[in-house]
Design an enzyme around this catalytic site. Structure first.
Site, PDB file in Angstrom:
ATOM      1  N   VAL A 126       0.883  -1.193   0.068  1.00 20.84           N
ATOM      2  CA  VAL A 126      -0.157  -0.006   0.056  1.00 20.84           C
ATOM      3  C   VAL A 126       0.871   1.260   0.021  1.00 20.84           C
ATOM      4  O   VAL A 126       1.409   1.558   1.002  1.00 20.84           O
ATOM      5  CB  VAL A 126      -1.037   0.053   1.332  1.00 20.84           C
ATOM      6  CG1 VAL A 126      -1.871   1.226   1.003  1.00 20.84           C
ATOM      7  CG2 VAL A 126      -1.671  -1.295   1.285  1.00 20.84           C
ATOM      8  N   PRO A 127       1.188   1.658  -1.103  1.00 17.69           N
ATOM      9  CA  PRO A 127       2.367   2.815  -1.469  1.00 17.69           C
ATOM     10  C   PRO A 127       2.320   4.174  -0.995  1.00 17.69           C
ATOM     11  O   PRO A 127       2.225   5.092  -1.521  1.00 17.69           O
ATOM     12  CB  PRO A 127       2.443   2.652  -2.930  1.00 17.69           C
ATOM     13  CG  PRO A 127       1.260   2.605  -3.401  1.00 17.69           C
ATOM     14  CD  PRO A 127       0.481   1.499  -2.519  1.00 17.69           C
ATOM     15  N   CYS A 128       2.555   4.184   0.362  1.00 17.64           N
ATOM     16  CA  CYS A 128       1.933   5.538   1.076  1.00 17.64           C
ATOM     17  C   CYS A 128       3.681   6.347   0.924  1.00 17.64           C
ATOM     18  O   CYS A 128       3.704   7.754   0.886  1.00 17.64           O
ATOM     19  CB  CYS A 128       2.072   5.413   2.622  1.00 17.64           C
ATOM     20  SG  CYS A 128       3.251   3.911   3.487  1.00 17.64           S
ATOM     21  N   HIS A 129       4.894   5.534   0.440  1.00 20.01           N
ATOM     22  CA  HIS A 129       5.647   6.410   0.052  1.00 20.01           C
ATOM     23  C   HIS A 129       5.606   7.361  -1.197  1.00 20.01           C
ATOM     24  O   HIS A 129       6.360   8.026  -1.563  1.00 20.01           O
ATOM     25  CB  HIS A 129       7.086   5.198  -0.170  1.00 20.01           C
ATOM     26  CG  HIS A 129       6.665   4.263  -1.343  1.00 20.01           C
ATOM     27  ND1 HIS A 129       6.061   3.231  -1.303  1.00 20.01           N
ATOM     28  CD2 HIS A 129       7.220   4.322  -2.604  1.00 20.01           C
ATOM     29  CE1 HIS A 129       6.118   2.574  -2.302  1.00 20.01           C
ATOM     30  NE2 HIS A 129       6.771   3.269  -3.205  1.00 20.01           N
TER      31      HIS A 129
END
Length: 160
Positions: A126-129
């Protein structure tokens, strides 16, 4: 159950419950945020093995979209934000304000989006970056800004 895998950004602990991934943690590892026990280590659990396979392929620049059973634990608002994160394409970024807009909220909700983003229990997948400041700067990341930059550079380099 859980396992640990090496990665270019340090060891990752992957936690599975009831057939779904509930957490990916950066080293050094802490106690689970939700207070529940991790269970036993299992390096041959099928869900964990597949998660390690997909993460390895991601770090090798061979995978851009994950296909894993996920069950992040959070509030309704947090889960709505995390769903939006999954829509940010590999190699792309979005601002906190853009995420707020996608949720039908004003830019004033950027801070709330940032707080939910920071509580994402399944980073990378879950690409919070991929969420950055409105002016394009890298802002907070639970794994540290150096890791955030490494992940964004990995994705950018893979595109060229």
């Amino acid at each position: 159950m859980w396992t640990v895998m090496p990665s270019p950004i340090g060891d990752l602990r992957i936690v599975e419950r009831d057939g779904s991934i509930v957490a990916i943690e950066f080293s050094p590892f802490n106690q689970p945020a939700d207070g529940r026990p991790l269970g036993s280590r299992s390096d041959d659990d099928p869900v964990l093995v597949e998660t390690v396979r997909q993460l390895t392929a991601y770090f090798d620049r061979e995978l851009t979209d994950f296909d894993l059973p996920l069950a992040p634990v959070g509030t309704d608002f947090q889960r709505r934000v995390w769903t939006q994160l999954e829509k940010i394409a590999y190699g792309e970024t979005a601002s906190y304000g853009e995420i707020a807009g996608r949720l039908g909220m004003t830019n004033a909700a950027s801070r709330a989006v940032g707080l939910a983003n920071g509580r994402n229990p399944i980073p990378i997948v879950v690409p919070c970056h991929r969420v950055i400041g409105a002016n394009g700067t890298l802002t907070g990341y639970a794994g540290g800004l150096e890791r955030k930059q490494q992940l964004l550079e990995l994705e950018q380099d893979a595109l060229f």
